[in-house]
Design a protein around this motif. Structure first.
Motif, PDB file in Angstrom:
ATOM      1  N   TYR A 589      33.891   9.020   1.021  1.00  0.00           N
ATOM      2  CA  TYR A 589      35.074   9.645   0.343  1.00  0.00           C
ATOM      3  C   TYR A 589      36.284   9.277   0.710  1.00  0.00           C
ATOM      4  CZ  TYR A 589      37.259  13.384  -2.265  1.00  0.00           C
ATOM      5  OH  TYR A 589      38.386  13.832  -3.182  1.00  0.00           O
ATOM      6  N   VAL A 590      37.177   8.942  -0.065  1.00  0.00           N
ATOM      7  CA  VAL A 590      38.677   8.574   0.120  1.00  0.00           C
ATOM      8  C   VAL A 590      39.641   9.802   0.237  1.00  0.00           C
ATOM      9  CG1 VAL A 590      40.605   7.021  -0.785  1.00  0.00           C
ATOM     10  CG2 VAL A 590      38.393   6.038  -1.042  1.00  0.00           C
ATOM     11  N   ALA A 591      40.017   9.948   1.388  1.00  0.00           N
ATOM     12  CA  ALA A 591      40.945  11.209   1.531  1.00  0.00           C
ATOM     13  C   ALA A 591      42.253  10.560   0.960  1.00  0.00           C
ATOM     14  CB  ALA A 591      40.819  11.702   3.013  1.00  0.00           C
ATOM     15  N   ASN A 592      43.219  11.935   0.460  1.00  0.00           N
ATOM     16  CA  ASN A 592      44.500  11.692   0.091  1.00  0.00           C
ATOM     17  C   ASN A 592      45.418  12.684   0.638  1.00  0.00           C
ATOM     18  OD1 ASN A 592      44.956   9.110  -1.620  1.00  0.00           O
ATOM     19  ND2 ASN A 592      42.955  10.161  -2.702  1.00  0.00           N
ATOM     20  N   ASN A 609      41.942   5.809 -16.039  1.00  0.00           N
ATOM     21  CA  ASN A 609      40.371   6.887 -15.959  1.00  0.00           C
ATOM     22  C   ASN A 609      39.551   6.467 -15.064  1.00  0.00           C
ATOM     23  OD1 ASN A 609      41.034   8.685 -17.990  1.00  0.00           O
ATOM     24  ND2 ASN A 609      40.566   7.295 -19.799  1.00  0.00           N
ATOM     25  N   MET A 610      38.667   7.340 -14.537  1.00  0.00           N
ATOM     26  CA  MET A 610      37.652   7.062 -13.644  1.00  0.00           C
ATOM     27  C   MET A 610      38.274   6.761 -12.236  1.00  0.00           C
ATOM     28  SD  MET A 610      34.987   5.125 -15.774  1.00  0.00           S
ATOM     29  CE  MET A 610      33.824   4.892 -14.670  1.00  0.00           C
ATOM     30  N   SER A 611      39.626   6.945 -11.868  1.00  0.00           N
ATOM     31  CA  SER A 611      40.444   6.545 -10.723  1.00  0.00           C
ATOM     32  C   SER A 611      40.323   7.517  -9.984  1.00  0.00           C
ATOM     33  CB  SER A 611      41.582   6.103 -11.020  1.00  0.00           C
ATOM     34  OG  SER A 611      42.664   6.950 -11.437  1.00  0.00           O
ATOM     35  N   GLY A 612      40.346   8.808 -10.261  1.00  0.00           N
ATOM     36  CA  GLY A 612      40.342   9.862  -9.491  1.00  0.00           C
ATOM     37  C   GLY A 612      41.244  10.944  -9.525  1.00  0.00           C
ATOM     38  N   LYS A 613      42.101  11.067 -10.723  1.00  0.00           N
ATOM     39  CA  LYS A 613      43.348  11.887 -11.052  1.00  0.00           C
ATOM     40  C   LYS A 613      42.645  13.430 -10.934  1.00  0.00           C
ATOM     41  CE  LYS A 613      45.018  10.019 -14.615  1.00  0.00           C
ATOM     42  NZ  LYS A 613      43.911   9.001 -14.845  1.00  0.00           N
ATOM     43  N   SER A 614      41.695  13.356 -11.526  1.00  0.00           N
ATOM     44  CA  SER A 614      41.035  15.045 -11.797  1.00  0.00           C
ATOM     45  C   SER A 614      40.609  15.389 -10.746  1.00  0.00           C
ATOM     46  CB  SER A 614      40.131  15.042 -12.815  1.00  0.00           C
ATOM     47  OG  SER A 614      40.902  14.616 -14.312  1.00  0.00           O
ATOM     48  N   THR A 615      40.087  14.597  -9.892  1.00  0.00           N
ATOM     49  CA  THR A 615      39.448  14.993  -8.506  1.00  0.00           C
ATOM     50  C   THR A 615      40.443  15.328  -7.738  1.00  0.00           C
ATOM     51  OG1 THR A 615      37.449  13.614  -8.966  1.00  0.00           O
ATOM     52  CG2 THR A 615      38.123  14.211  -6.624  1.00  0.00           C
ATOM     53  N   TYR A 616      41.622  14.609  -7.546  1.00  0.00           N
ATOM     54  CA  TYR A 616      42.713  14.737  -6.755  1.00  0.00           C
ATOM     55  C   TYR A 616      43.265  16.121  -6.885  1.00  0.00           C
ATOM     56  CZ  TYR A 616      47.260  13.951  -4.717  1.00  0.00           C
ATOM     57  OH  TYR A 616      48.419  14.164  -3.849  1.00  0.00           O
ATOM     58  N   PHE A 751      39.004   0.143  -8.074  1.00  0.00           N
ATOM     59  CA  PHE A 751      39.578   1.416  -7.910  1.00  0.00           C
ATOM     60  C   PHE A 751      39.763   1.662  -6.329  1.00  0.00           C
ATOM     61  CE2 PHE A 751      37.307   2.674 -11.921  1.00  0.00           C
ATOM     62  CZ  PHE A 751      38.543   2.721 -12.658  1.00  0.00           C
ATOM     63  N   SER A 752      40.995   2.127  -6.053  1.00  0.00           N
ATOM     64  CA  SER A 752      41.122   2.323  -4.569  1.00  0.00           C
ATOM     65  C   SER A 752      40.875   3.602  -4.352  1.00  0.00           C
ATOM     66  CB  SER A 752      42.279   1.910  -4.135  1.00  0.00           C
ATOM     67  OG  SER A 752      43.563   2.554  -4.611  1.00  0.00           O
ATOM     68  N   HIS A 753      40.997   4.581  -5.238  1.00  0.00           N
ATOM     69  CA  HIS A 753      41.046   5.857  -5.153  1.00  0.00           C
ATOM     70  C   HIS A 753      42.142   6.694  -4.082  1.00  0.00           C
ATOM     71  CE1 HIS A 753      37.380   5.916  -7.603  1.00  0.00           C
ATOM     72  NE2 HIS A 753      36.832   5.178  -6.823  1.00  0.00           N
ATOM     73  N   ARG A 754      43.177   5.786  -4.151  1.00  0.00           N
ATOM     74  CA  ARG A 754      43.976   6.244  -3.104  1.00  0.00           C
ATOM     75  C   ARG A 754      45.357   6.650  -3.837  1.00  0.00           C
ATOM     76  NH1 ARG A 754      43.595   7.209   1.793  1.00  0.00           N
ATOM     77  NH2 ARG A 754      42.458   5.266   2.336  1.00  0.00           N
ATOM     78  N   VAL A 755      45.768   7.746  -3.703  1.00  0.00           N
ATOM     79  CA  VAL A 755      47.082   8.289  -4.230  1.00  0.00           C
ATOM     80  C   VAL A 755      48.201   7.556  -3.606  1.00  0.00           C
ATOM     81  CG1 VAL A 755      48.465  10.267  -5.005  1.00  0.00           C
ATOM     82  CG2 VAL A 755      46.037  10.334  -5.071  1.00  0.00           C
ATOM     83  N   LEU A 756      49.035   6.900  -4.196  1.00  0.00           N
ATOM     84  CA  LEU A 756      50.408   6.194  -3.747  1.00  0.00           C
ATOM     85  C   LEU A 756      51.487   6.596  -4.243  1.00  0.00           C
ATOM     86  CD1 LEU A 756      48.509   2.581  -3.944  1.00  0.00           C
ATOM     87  CD2 LEU A 756      48.567   4.114  -1.756  1.00  0.00           C
ATOM     88  N   PRO A 757      52.613   6.351  -3.828  1.00  0.00           N
ATOM     89  CA  PRO A 757      53.781   6.758  -4.377  1.00  0.00           C
ATOM     90  C   PRO A 757      54.468   5.921  -5.424  1.00  0.00           C
ATOM     91  CG  PRO A 757      54.132   6.555  -1.919  1.00  0.00           C
ATOM     92  CD  PRO A 757      52.896   6.015  -2.328  1.00  0.00           C
ATOM     93  N   GLY A 758      55.233   6.345  -6.413  1.00  0.00           N
ATOM     94  CA  GLY A 758      55.701   5.765  -7.598  1.00  0.00           C
ATOM     95  C   GLY A 758      54.566   5.736  -8.814  1.00  0.00           C
ATOM     96  N   PRO A 759      55.025   5.277  -9.816  1.00  0.00           N
ATOM     97  CA  PRO A 759      54.326   5.290 -11.226  1.00  0.00           C
ATOM     98  C   PRO A 759      53.134   4.270 -11.182  1.00  0.00           C
ATOM     99  CG  PRO A 759      56.454   4.413 -11.601  1.00  0.00           C
ATOM    100  CD  PRO A 759      56.461   4.593 -10.134  1.00  0.00           C
ATOM    101  N   ALA A 760      52.123   4.119 -12.099  1.00  0.00           N
ATOM    102  CA  ALA A 760      51.312   3.368 -12.153  1.00  0.00           C
ATOM    103  C   ALA A 760      51.936   2.172 -12.994  1.00  0.00           C
ATOM    104  CB  ALA A 760      49.959   3.741 -12.752  1.00  0.00           C
ATOM    105  N   ASP A 761      51.372   0.692 -12.860  1.00  0.00           N
ATOM    106  CA  ASP A 761      51.733  -0.307 -13.777  1.00  0.00           C
ATOM    107  C   ASP A 761      51.309  -0.290 -15.186  1.00  0.00           C
ATOM    108  OD1 ASP A 761      49.596  -1.001 -12.691  1.00  0.00           O
ATOM    109  OD2 ASP A 761      50.389  -3.103 -12.099  1.00  0.00           O
ATOM    110  N   GLN A 762      50.151   0.162 -15.253  1.00  0.00           N
ATOM    111  CA  GLN A 762      49.541   0.154 -16.571  1.00  0.00           C
ATOM    112  C   GLN A 762      48.363   1.218 -16.590  1.00  0.00           C
ATOM    113  OE1 GLN A 762      47.160  -3.284 -17.634  1.00  0.00           O
ATOM    114  NE2 GLN A 762      47.995  -4.296 -15.674  1.00  0.00           N
TER     115      GLN A 762
END
Length: 866
Positions: A589-592, A609-616, A751-762
């Protein structure tokens, strides 16, 4: 055709049935419970019984079906599980002593909300009956009880939505009402499949007065009187185990509406409707049924009181420090039976000898538990230790009175231990010596007569007798015995001595059984007098069980103690979704982190999608719930405020019964959050606005974000595919962007499943479609179309369009030439390809299972090849 004349028995049956038209009537006839007429027809279908007829030769034979009395409970449980009521009709007098028709009456009405018997699978579940009263002022009085445990609570509820939330929390199967409910609430109850029973009259007695003594609100008293009157009317017996009613307010606890409970899967898995895969499933390492029920109640009612939460954290910490003591506590709790329901059966008058032994064995564990707690820090566990009462007098009473292996029935004898009662010992001695005397007499008579086949027997009609086969009659002295009965192959005789011994033995057997039952009921009544002590003990043991369960899970899953802060700062380091982590394994599991300063209001989350936003988002909500039940949390460090409410809008679902689309449900749930949330609330909005046209959805999403930011100020996580919204960070001071990382390697999405600062590029939507296995020609075509759309979007932006400006969402914007601006000017596709592209566009991968996605792809591939 003339109507067949009713027999006295059917007249009695029909008279009783008139009073219970909505229930199956289990009518006792000898060793069977019989069903007649419509009950028999429907009952035979539901219970898979053979449908027969009474008075077969009559013009109108009566449909009939029956079940053996010893197996009746299983059939009753099946009917009640299916949502029916069962009225049990018993013989109220001895048939041998009755003059004319044996008097019968209903001794109990069993309904979905009044079940006392529970299976092993349901041991950790409550079964609540709820009473509702709609007060003239518009609020509702609510009262509920679990008849099997004696729990009794009341509350005042403001509106229909809150009523439905409470009914959902309690998993209500039946409500009882004194008067009609509002039409919208009644419609919801019908939709939810909740049985509605009516109790228009109230009972006044000392028991009810005692139980309602602490309730003052008029609407709560009305609901409570309705509930108790229904219980006494249906159960027709003393209910001494019911506890004094306690009032509670919904505002005392963290508010979670029924949609949020479902979305977060606290106690029920959305997919399977089972416990597995839920937060309750993860946290439940309880050793007792009482502890299991208490843990579920804690999860359903997270606390707002910081002092209580800190005390629970302290206890979990102590249990994990003193792990040998925790092991000893667990071993003792394993030997504790369900005291709450045992006490309920004692009060109900249905407890047997085996139940009392379970009670005794449970009480024998209390001294060891007290020793264990005594070794813990008294500043931490002293409060629970002081509440433990070993109830030694009851343990000794049961040990002295009840045999070690009693039968199930309390009327069959052998329930009371030898030496407990001298008169009973005398009777048992007579029976034992009498039977020995009979064996000795048989041997003596065989010697005296020379007939080796002579035997002494017994039957209920003739009592004891000496039997000689006819082949040996000539060898018998005619004056030795008195003839009693002639059989085909034998003669039976008696003697004065045998008759006297028979009277002694039979009298001892009859009086022994009667005395044993009297002694057993005396023991049961003594226990009944101590119900309050036993219930208090059960509550304390349940709390201990929940704490050791939370401590065990915290140690195994590497949870940490949260820090509760006074301001609105939210700081979680290496946070995890505890259930997903349990399934995947800690290493996978990738912690954030979650980092929101006190003045941060909105966290805008972008990513594919499927990157883990809902899980986060869910893991944050579950962390909050865990912290506010007093549990450690899945992180390496966590600082949290105490939230008053959690609102979630996660996933897509139609409410077809109410005629509401996915988008309508989405907007309704968003409205609930916006109207009710405070600055101390937590809001989770996942992909809000996706259910309508692109610019409509984007406009609504931006307006909602701005409204939360400017007016509500609740901590809000908002995930979206509308990348244009990320520009709001420069306009809204309390909003910050984060994204879930993903990279494209050799045309493949990783997918890295890592929550990072800033917006996604696409959005990587086409990449996700490729992962799902869509045909390559389709993927290439989608990429071409996307490039054209993006080019047109650039053209539109060059004309001065800005998302924050109203002109960006005006649907009738025109070009300089005065024509309608064509945002989607692409070559026209054939209808089949266009339909497939539309299906891809509208597919929500966040709420579609892998199997469903594969099936859809297979269908699209087949359509393209045609």
């Amino acid at each position: 055709m003339a109507k067949t004349k009713e027999t006295p028995m059917m007249q009695q049956y029909n008279q009783i049935k008139q009073n219970y038209p909505d229930a199956f009537l289990f009518y006792r006839l000898g060793d069977f419970y019989e069903l007649f007429n419509d009950d028999a027809i429907l009952g035979s279908q539901l219970l898979e019984l053979t449908l027969t007829q009474r008075n077969k030769n009559a013009d109108n034979p009566i449909p009939m079906a029956g079940v053996p009395h010893h197996a009746a409970q299983n059939y009753i449980d099946i009917l009640v599980d299916k949502g029916y009521k069962v009225a049990v009709v018993e013989q109220m007098e001895n048939p041998a002593e009755a003059e004319g028709m044996v008097r019968r009456d209903v001794v109990q009405l069993i309904t979905p909300g009044t079940r006392m018997n529970t299976s092993a699978d349901e041991a950790k579940e409550n079964n609540y009956l709820v009473a509702l009263y709609h007060a003239p002022a518009g609020s509702f009085g609510l009262a509920y009880s679990d008849l099997s445990t004696g729990e009794l609570k009341t509350s005042t509820v403001a509106n229909v939505n809150t009523v439905l939330n409470e009914l959902s929390r309690l998993e209500t199967k039946e409500i009882v009402i004194p008067a009609p409910l509002p039409a919208d609430l009644q419609a919801n109850l019908t939709t939810l499949g909740i049985m509605v029973s009516h109790q228009t009259t109230t009972t006044v007695n000392a028991e009810i007065s005692y139980l309602r003594q602490e309730i003052t609100a008029v609407e709560q008293l009305t609901a409570l009187d309705t509930l108790l009157s229904y219980l006494f009317a249906t159960q027709k017996r003393s209910l001494d185990h019911l506890q004094i009613a306690k009032a509670y307010a919904v505002s005392q606890y963290l508010k979670l509406d029924r949609n949020s409970r479902a979305n977060l899967e606290l106690t029920v898995n959305l997919r399977t409707q089972k416990r597995s895969g839920t937060l309750l499933w993860l946290l439940d390492r309880t050793m007792t049924a009482m502890g299991g029920r208490a843990l579920k109640q804690w999860l359903e009612l997270p606390l707002l009181d910081r002092a209580t939460l800190e005390q629970r954290y302290d206890k979990i910490g102590e249990l994990n420090t003193e792990f040998f003591g925790r092991d000893a506590l667990q071993e003792a709790l394993k030997q504790v039976y369900d005291l709450e329901r045992l006490v309920g059966r004692v009060a109900y008058g249905t407890a047997n000898g085996r139940d009392l032994l379970q009670l005794r064995n449970s009480l024998r564990q209390i001294p060891d538990i007290m020793v264990t707690l005594g070794n813990f820090d008294p500043a931490i566990f002293g409060d629970l230790l002081s509440k433990l009462d070993p109830v030694t007098d009851i343990e000794k009473l049961i040990s002295q009175a009840i045999a070690e292996e009693p039968p199930i029935s309390v009327t069959d004898g052998s329930v009371i231990r030898d030496s407990y009662n001298s008169q009973l010992d005398t009777y048992r001695d007579v029976m034992k010596n009498g039977k020995q005397w009979l064996a000795e007499m048989e041997a003596k008579e065989r010697t005296a007569t020379g007939i080796s086949s002579l035997k002494i027997g017994f039957n209920k009609v003739f009592g004891y007798y000496i039997e000689v086969t006819k082949a040996n009659i000539d060898r018998l002295d005619p004056t030795r015995y008195t003839r009693k009965q002639t059989l085909t192959n034998a003669e039976r005789f008696i003697t004065p001595e045998l008759k006297r011994r028979e009277e002694q033995i039979l009298e001892a057997e009859a009086k022994s059984s009667e005395l044993e039952y009297q002694l057993f009921t005396q023991v049961r009544d003594r226990i009944k007098q101590n119900i309050a002590r036993l219930q208090k003990l059960a509550a304390t043991l349940a709390e201990l069980d929940v704490l050791q369960s939370l401590a065990t899970v915290a140690e195994e899953q590497q949870f940490v103690r949260p820090t509760l802060v006074e301001d609105h700062q939210l700081a979680i380091t290496d946070g995890r979704h505890p259930v997903v982590e349990k399934v995947l394994g800690h290493q996978s599991y990738v912690a954030n982190d979650v980092d929101m300063a006190a003045d941060d209001t909105v966290m805008l989350i972008t990513g594919p999608n499927m990157s883990g936003k809902s899980t986060y988002m869910r893991q944050l909500a579950l962390t909050v719930v865990m912290a506010q039940i007093g549990s450690y949390v899945p992180a390496t460090a966590a600082s949290l405020p105490i939230f008053d409410q959690i609102f979630t809008r996660i996933g897509a679902a139609d409410d077809l019964i109410s005629g509401n689309s996915t988008f309508m449900v989405e907007m309704a749930e968003a409205n609930t959050a916006l109207q009710q949330a405070t600055a101390n609330s937590l809001i989770l909005f996942d992909e809000l606005g996706r259910g309508t046209a692109t610019y409509d959805g984007m406009a609504l999403a931006q307006a909602i974000i701005e409204y939360v930011h400017d007016n509500v100020h609740a901590k809000t996580l908002f995930s979206t595919h509308y990348h244009e919204l990320t520009a709001l960070e420069s306009e809204l001071e309390q909003l910050k962007n984060v994204h879930v990382g993903a990279t494209e390697e050799n045309g493949n999405l990783v997918f890295s499943h890592r929550v990072l600062p800033g917006p996604a590029d696409q959005s990587y939507g086409i990449n996700v479609a490729k992962l799902a296995g869509l045909p390559n020609p389709l993927i290439k075509r989608a990429a071409t179309i996307l490039a054209k759309l993006e080019a047109q979007d650039v053209t539109l932006s060059e004309q001065g369009s800005s998302l924050a400006e109203p002109a960006a969402v005006v649907p009738n914007q025109t070009t300089e030439a005065g024509g309608q601006l064509d945002l989607f000017a692409i070559p026209e596709l054939d209808p089949k390809t266009q339909a497939i592209l539309d299906a891809i566009k509208n597919l929500n991968l966040a709420t579609t299972t892998p199997l469903d996605t594969m099936l859809k792809v297979q269908t699209w591939q087949s359509d393209l090849q045609k």
